[in-house]
Design an enzyme around this catalytic site. Structure first.
Site, short mmCIF file in Angstrom:
data_model
loop_
_atom_site.label_atom_id
_atom_site.label_comp_id
_atom_site.label_asym_id
_atom_site.label_seq_id
_atom_site.Cartn_x
_atom_site.Cartn_y
_atom_site.Cartn_z
N THR A 1 4.04 2.61 3.71
CA THR A 1 4.57 2.25 2.40
C THR A 1 3.62 1.31 1.65
O THR A 1 2.83 0.59 2.28
CB THR A 1 5.94 1.55 2.59
OG1 THR A 1 6.33 0.96 1.35
CG2 THR A 1 5.88 0.44 3.63
N ASP A 2 3.76 1.26 0.33
CA ASP A 2 2.97 0.29 -0.46
C ASP A 2 3.49 -1.14 -0.25
O ASP A 2 2.81 -2.10 -0.62
CB ASP A 2 2.99 0.66 -1.95
CG ASP A 2 4.37 0.71 -2.58
OD1 ASP A 2 5.37 0.50 -1.87
OD2 ASP A 2 4.45 0.95 -3.81
N GLU A 3 4.71 -1.27 0.34
CA GLU A 3 5.28 -2.62 0.48
C GLU A 3 4.48 -3.50 1.43
O GLU A 3 4.62 -4.72 1.41
CB GLU A 3 6.74 -2.53 0.95
CG GLU A 3 7.59 -1.76 -0.02
CD GLU A 3 9.07 -2.11 0.03
OE1 GLU A 3 9.44 -3.08 0.70
OE2 GLU A 3 9.84 -1.39 -0.61
N LYS B 1 6.63 -2.47 8.97
CA LYS B 1 5.75 -1.34 8.64
C LYS B 1 4.28 -1.80 8.72
O LYS B 1 3.42 -1.05 9.19
CB LYS B 1 6.05 -0.80 7.24
CG LYS B 1 7.39 -0.07 7.10
CD LYS B 1 7.52 1.20 7.93
CE LYS B 1 6.66 2.34 7.44
NZ LYS B 1 6.97 3.61 8.16
N TYR C 1 11.47 -5.50 6.62
CA TYR C 1 11.06 -4.08 6.59
C TYR C 1 9.55 -3.96 6.43
O TYR C 1 8.88 -3.29 7.23
CB TYR C 1 11.78 -3.34 5.45
CG TYR C 1 11.13 -2.01 5.09
CD1 TYR C 1 11.18 -0.94 5.99
CD2 TYR C 1 10.47 -1.82 3.88
CE1 TYR C 1 10.58 0.29 5.68
CE2 TYR C 1 9.87 -0.60 3.56
CZ TYR C 1 9.92 0.44 4.47
OH TYR C 1 9.33 1.65 4.16
P1 NAD Z 1 15.17 7.61 5.69
O1 NAD Z 1 15.80 6.32 6.06
O2 NAD Z 1 15.79 8.48 4.67
O3 NAD Z 1 14.99 8.52 7.00
C1 NAD Z 1 14.55 7.98 8.22
C2 NAD Z 1 14.75 9.04 9.30
O4 NAD Z 1 14.28 8.49 10.54
C3 NAD Z 1 16.22 9.44 9.51
O5 NAD Z 1 16.33 10.84 9.65
C4 NAD Z 1 16.60 8.73 10.81
O6 NAD Z 1 17.60 9.43 11.54
C5 NAD Z 1 15.27 8.71 11.55
N1 NAD Z 1 15.19 7.61 12.51
C6 NAD Z 1 15.49 6.30 12.28
N2 NAD Z 1 15.34 5.60 13.43
C7 NAD Z 1 14.95 6.48 14.38
C8 NAD Z 1 14.63 6.37 15.76
N3 NAD Z 1 14.71 5.19 16.41
N4 NAD Z 1 14.22 7.47 16.43
C9 NAD Z 1 14.13 8.67 15.79
N5 NAD Z 1 14.45 8.86 14.50
C10 NAD Z 1 14.85 7.77 13.80
O7 NAD Z 1 13.67 7.24 5.31
P2 NAD Z 1 12.75 7.83 4.15
O8 NAD Z 1 13.05 7.14 2.90
O9 NAD Z 1 12.77 9.29 4.23
O10 NAD Z 1 11.33 7.29 4.65
C11 NAD Z 1 10.57 8.04 5.61
C12 NAD Z 1 9.29 7.29 5.93
O11 NAD Z 1 8.53 7.12 4.73
C13 NAD Z 1 9.51 5.89 6.48
O12 NAD Z 1 8.54 5.67 7.46
C14 NAD Z 1 9.30 4.97 5.29
O13 NAD Z 1 8.82 3.72 5.72
C15 NAD Z 1 8.25 5.75 4.52
N6 NAD Z 1 8.25 5.54 3.06
C16 NAD Z 1 9.40 5.67 2.34
C17 NAD Z 1 9.37 5.54 0.96
C18 NAD Z 1 10.61 5.72 0.10
O14 NAD Z 1 10.54 5.50 -1.12
N7 NAD Z 1 11.74 6.13 0.66
C19 NAD Z 1 8.16 5.27 0.31
C20 NAD Z 1 7.00 5.11 1.10
C21 NAD Z 1 7.06 5.27 2.46
O1 DAU Z 2 7.81 1.04 -2.30
C1 DAU Z 2 8.16 1.94 -1.27
C2 DAU Z 2 9.51 1.57 -0.70
O2 DAU Z 2 10.48 1.95 -1.68
C3 DAU Z 2 9.81 2.24 0.63
O3 DAU Z 2 8.89 1.80 1.59
C4 DAU Z 2 11.23 1.95 1.10
O4 DAU Z 2 11.53 2.66 2.28
C5 DAU Z 2 12.18 2.38 0.00
O5 DAU Z 2 13.51 2.06 0.36
C6 DAU Z 2 11.81 1.71 -1.33
O6 DAU Z 2 12.06 0.28 -1.26
P1 DAU Z 2 12.70 -0.53 -2.49
O7 DAU Z 2 13.29 -1.77 -1.96
O8 DAU Z 2 11.75 -0.63 -3.62
O9 DAU Z 2 13.86 0.55 -2.91
P2 DAU Z 2 15.36 0.33 -3.37
O10 DAU Z 2 15.84 1.64 -3.91
O11 DAU Z 2 16.19 -0.34 -2.33
O12 DAU Z 2 15.21 -0.67 -4.61
C7 DAU Z 2 14.44 -0.35 -5.75
C8 DAU Z 2 14.49 -1.53 -6.71
O13 DAU Z 2 15.82 -1.64 -7.23
C9 DAU Z 2 14.19 -2.87 -6.06
O14 DAU Z 2 13.51 -3.70 -6.99
C10 DAU Z 2 15.57 -3.45 -5.75
C11 DAU Z 2 16.40 -2.90 -6.88
N1 DAU Z 2 17.84 -2.65 -6.58
C12 DAU Z 2 18.12 -1.92 -5.48
C13 DAU Z 2 19.43 -1.65 -5.17
C14 DAU Z 2 19.77 -0.85 -3.92
C15 DAU Z 2 18.82 -3.12 -7.44
O15 DAU Z 2 18.53 -3.76 -8.48
N2 DAU Z 2 20.12 -2.85 -7.12
C16 DAU Z 2 20.46 -2.14 -6.02
O16 DAU Z 2 21.69 -1.96 -5.78
#
Ligand code: NAD
Ligand code: DAU
Length: 351
Positions: free
Chosen positions: A132-134, A161, A157
């Protein structure tokens, strides 16, 4: 089959799009989806492809080293695409240990298992770690994260990562494990779990519930349509340089409050409600502790080296996303019943 690729976290949001991309595009690959099916994992996400002959699902927890090693020995994957993670920042604030277990220990277990089965010959093998970019921390009003930006994670988190990224690079430098990393910005799209901002607001608009905006709503994220992320992973997995990392982002920054207003406007039009109806639900709530002000990705490297760029504009992607949620309300209802309610009530007390 030409190759066996094991994808972890394939039942989750992004993972399910990556699994679909690979299963459909590479009929000569055997795709194994390894997932523990936590609250975020849902096999309904893969209903349309689960019958295909090149797809296998294996339920397993990556924190179980013995089990993971035995699965790797059984299937002998040529490539790993590792997405399994605890992925929600708010949950990491209430329960950091789960993030250390899955994101750090789980990743090390996979690295150990890959190293073990590839020890005699690493030719043609690849461990792709999806990050992730985080990990780069927070930007001020200007600037972008590049591949060379120093790591500076702030939430449990992003710290977990960042740690997993370091382990992946350490296994490359120490043991010669063939690896690539990708660091992506915020994804949105179909199958997004409704704890995250966009699907949470879609769900609440449908139910006339408050739209909780943390702090002043001026926090900024760079949004990318999930299928464009899956396409980027495909490119980097196949063509990325061994040992290298690639940033992926949409060049699409939005302050949260503006994003929610845009979502409200589109929802009003699609639901045939008078303009301004959904925006009335916007409610400012207590801020997230340690909230990163701004993320923005410089995706020049993946564009120049591999020719990747986003295929849809944000307006198109958001419209497609809302349409998906409107036609899949049963999916939304299923994932928001049960445990979701107790998470929601605890997270948004009083909102
Ligand atoms: P998600 O939470 O929707 O899905 C995670 C999946 O991993 C689920 O299917 C869950 O069952 C599985 N999982 C969790 N713990 C596990 C374990 N111990 N063993 C096996 N499986 C397990 O996540 P996502 O949003 O699809 O993100 C996927 C990946 O991409 C993550 O590594 C996250 O850090 C990365 N990522 C997410 C975002 C985003 O915006 N969502 C952005 C950048 C990177
Ligand atoms: O940047 C990549 C990341 O983006 C991934 O690595 C993470 O897995 C993914 O969950 C996401 O993280 P964020 O924390 O940015 O996503 P989230 O949707 O939780 O929040 C987006 C923005 O909105 C953040 O600034 C927090 C804000 N927010 C979020 C929620 C859930 C609110 O203002 N209200 C809310 O209820």
């Amino acid at each position: 089959m030409n190759k066996t690729i094991l994808i972890t976290g394939g039942a989750g949001f992004i993972g399910s799009h990556v699994v679909r991309e690979f299963v459909k595009k590479y009929a000569d690959y055997h795709i194994i989806n390894l997932d523990a099916l936590t609250y975020a994992g849902n096999l309904e996400n893969l209903k349309d492809i689960e019958h295909l002959p090149n797809y296998t699902f294996v339920k397993a927890d990556i924190t179980d080293q013995a089990l993971i090693t035995s699965i790797f020995k059984k299937y002998q994957p040529d490539g790993i695409i590792h997405l399994a993670a605890e992925s929600h920042v708010d949950r990491s604030i209430s329960d950091p240990t789960a993030f250390v277990m899955t994101n750090v220990i789980g990743t090390v277990n996979l690295l150990n298992a890959a190293r073990e089965i590839w020890k005699d010959d690493m030719t043609g093998k690849r461990f792709h770690h999806v990050s992730t970019d985080e990990v780069f921390g927070a930007l001020g009003a200007s600037g972008f994260f590049t591949e060379d930006t120093k790591y500076d994670p702030h939430s449990p988190y992003s710290a977990s990562k960042a740690s997993s990224d370091h382990f992946v690079r350490a296994y490359h430098d120490t043991y010669g494990l063939p690896i690539v990393l990708t660091n992506c910005s915020n994804n949105y799209g179909p199958n997004h779990f409704p704890e995250k901002l966009i699907p949470l607001c879609i769900h609440n608009i449908l139910n006339n519930k408050p739209l909780p905006v943390y702090g002043d709503g001026k926090y900024t994220r760079d949004w990318l349509f999930v299928i464009d992320h899956a396409r980027a992973i495909d490119l980097v997995f196949h063509q990325g340089k061994n040992g290298d990392s690639y940033n992926i982002g949409g060049f699409n920054e939005w302050q949260n409050i503006d994003l929610i207003k845009e979502l409200c406007a589109q929802m009003d039009r699609k639901l045939d409600r008078p303009a301004g109806t959904s925006a009335k639900l916007i409610t400012f709530v207590k801020d997230r502790p340690g909230h990163d002000l701004r993320y923005a990705i410089d995706a020049t490297k993946i564009n120049k080296e591999l020719g990747w760029k986003p295929s849809v504009t944000f307006e198109e992607g958001l419209s497609l996303t809302i349409d998906w949620f409107l036609t899949n309300q049963e999916w939304l209802n299923n994932v928001t019943s049960g445990d979701y309610q107790s998470y929601y009530n605890n997270q948004y007390k009083g909102a």
